[in-house]
Design an enzyme around this catalytic site. Structure first.
Site, PDB file in Angstrom:
ATOM      1  N   HIS A  95     -28.311  24.264   5.323  1.00  0.00           N
ATOM      2  CA  HIS A  95     -29.388  23.386   4.874  1.00  0.00           C
ATOM      3  C   HIS A  95     -30.571  23.580   5.813  1.00  0.00           C
ATOM      4  O   HIS A  95     -30.418  23.928   6.979  1.00  0.00           O
ATOM      5  CB  HIS A  95     -28.885  21.944   4.934  1.00  0.00           C
ATOM      6  N   ASP A 151     -22.907  20.638  11.316  1.00  0.00           N
ATOM      7  CA  ASP A 151     -23.498  19.755  10.315  1.00  0.00           C
ATOM      8  C   ASP A 151     -22.375  19.257   9.422  1.00  0.00           C
ATOM      9  O   ASP A 151     -21.837  20.007   8.607  1.00  0.00           O
ATOM     10  CB  ASP A 151     -24.547  20.531   9.510  1.00  0.00           C
ATOM     11  N   GLN A 210     -21.778  17.112   4.481  1.00  0.00           N
ATOM     12  CA  GLN A 210     -21.034  17.272   3.237  1.00  0.00           C
ATOM     13  C   GLN A 210     -19.524  17.248   3.441  1.00  0.00           C
ATOM     14  O   GLN A 210     -18.776  17.278   2.462  1.00  0.00           O
ATOM     15  CB  GLN A 210     -21.444  18.579   2.552  1.00  0.00           C
ATOM     16  N   LYS A 266     -24.707   9.798   2.158  1.00  0.00           N
ATOM     17  CA  LYS A 266     -23.860  10.691   1.373  1.00  0.00           C
ATOM     18  C   LYS A 266     -22.404  10.222   1.362  1.00  0.00           C
ATOM     19  O   LYS A 266     -21.577  10.789   0.640  1.00  0.00           O
ATOM     20  CB  LYS A 266     -23.952  12.125   1.920  1.00  0.00           C
ATOM     21  N   CYS A 279     -32.737  22.636  -0.586  1.00  0.00           N
ATOM     22  CA  CYS A 279     -33.069  22.769   0.843  1.00  0.00           C
ATOM     23  C   CYS A 279     -32.268  23.908   1.473  1.00  0.00           C
ATOM     24  O   CYS A 279     -31.734  23.775   2.592  1.00  0.00           O
ATOM     25  CB  CYS A 279     -32.829  21.465   1.597  1.00  0.00           C
TER      26      CYS A 279
END
Length: 414
Positions: A131, A208, A211, A234, A372
């Site tokens: 991302h 990261d 997700q 999220k 993104c």
């Protein structure tokens, strides 16, 4: 339909759906089918009510007052930190900085950890599937320091070429970065293996986890990374919430990124001394009600259980993938061996935005665009894709509705 995975019989998805008020609404006169969960998840009533109750009954600033409301607000806010620390199995609550989300978390690492250490000739390693939030901050600090940003490649299946990533962990690399789960492809990266190789070379690793946290248990101790970032909106929580976990030794050595109230021990015009981590990195009034809501979101996840969530979502992913493969001229991007419930695709000859607009008219919400992730789009040679991203409150029937709507769109556009 052949070889479709069996439907799990123990997961009461209709009971789950009843907890999410927005799922009951209609769009353009059609029942809503919400398949944009990688963008933001819907919120259960318990999260909405927790935010509401905070403003109705406990609203005050944190860590600034000894009156009853102030103590209640502080207890709720710090209680959220405790829950988040347990949620990702942090060694200590003091390793967890509360932020507005992964973007702020990564920028904090960029400016407080990376920038003071970088010099001309150094490098930061990331991957093609990241991302923009795990690319642009590194480019900004690299430009200021004379360092460079390198990107490890992926293959056509959408899997990181791990041996190449490891090969690129050369001595000039001062920080390595990787997404735990790709927001476009759903690919699950082997973070433990990458972390192990980084440790051998004395290179810090940032992950990261935006997700990953909504779909699987996260154990930062087992993963072995140095920094892990998550985003609350999220994972059933309010927008403007998230966290950065970091090893204690890094937090103690890092200077503050923001300055202001609450992150200090003492201020004078001859100099300022700062509070101990994590408060050193939490200047100003935080999103108190948001974190109250995020704590309620964690409670909700724990009430359902990640075992049940993962099984249901994997079944939905397999079913959706099989149904999409039946459609002539449809190309799926990213078919990694281990995935979370995200499917990106295109119909031959159709524009992603046109398709998303027409699907919306039939009540189906999917994401269109570059997500993104410009470098990833460039790798696949497309300007944009459609992305259907699933959550544990979605159903097979919704997937069927989505496929019927997609076939109608195909007929209109072909």
């Amino acid at each position: 339909m052949t070889n479709a995975p069996a439907t799990p019989t123990v997961f009461d998805v209709q009971r789950i759906r009843a907890d999410f008020p927005l799922l009951a609404r209609s769009v353009h006169g059609k029942p809503l089918v919400y398949l944009d969960n990688a963008n933001t998840s819907q919120k259960p009533a318990s999260v909405i009510e927790a935010v509401n109750a905070h403003y109705r009954e406990h609203n005050a600033n944190v860590a600034r007052a000894v009156h009853q409301l102030g103590e209640e607000a502080t207890a709720a806010y710090e209680g959220a930190r405790d829950k988040l620390a347990r949620f990702i199995n942090a060694t200590s609550r003091n390793e967890l900085i509360l932020t507005s989300g992964t973007t702020q978390s990564i920028n904090l690492v960029a400016y407080s950890y990376a920038l003071p250490r970088l010099k001309a000739g150094d490098a930061i390693l990331t991957t093609v599937m990241e991302h923009h939030a795990n690319i642009v901050p590194w480019q900004l600090v690299a430009a200021r320091s004379g360092a460079t940003v390198k990107a490890a490649p992926i293959d056509e299946r959408g899997e990181l070429i791990v041996e190449k990533y490891i090969e690129m962990l050369t001595p000039e690399v001062k920080l390595a970065c990787v997404t735990h789960v790709s927001n476009v492809l759903g690919t699950v990266n082997p973070v433990r293996e990458i972390a192990r190789e980084c440790r051998k070379r004395g290179i810090a690793l940032l992950v990261d986890g935006s997700q990953a946290a909504p779909h699987r248990p996260v154990d930062v101790q087992a993963l072995g990374c140095d920094f892990y970032a998550i985003t609350g909106h999220k994972m059933l929580g309010p927008t403007g919430t998230g966290a950065l976990w970091a090893r204690r030794e890094h937090l103690e050595a890092m200077p503050p990124f923001f300055g202001g109230g609450e992150m200090i021990r003492e201020v004078s015009f001859s100099g300022t001394t700062f509070a101990a981590p994590p408060h050193k990195f939490e200047a100003g009034t935080p999103n108190i009600a948001g974190f109250v809501g995020l704590a309620a979101a964690i409670d909700y996840y724990e009430s359902v259980g990640f075992g049940a969530i993962h099984a249901w979502e994997q079944n939905l992913l397999a079913y959706a993938t099989e149904r999409l493969r039946e459609i002539p001229g449809l190309r799926i991007f990213g078919e990694a061996r281990e995935k979370e419930p995200v499917v990106s695709f295109l119909l031959e000859g159709a524009q992603a935005t046109d398709m998303a607009t027409l699907l919306d008219l039939q009540g189906v919400a999917v994401r269109s665009g570059h997500h993104c992730a410009h470098p990833l789009m460039q790798f696949y040679g497309v300007p944009a894709t459609l992305r259907a991203s699933l959550a544990f409150y979605n159903t097979r029937e919704e997937i069927d509705t989505f496929i019927v709507a997609l076939l109608k769109v195909r007929k209109l556009l072909m």
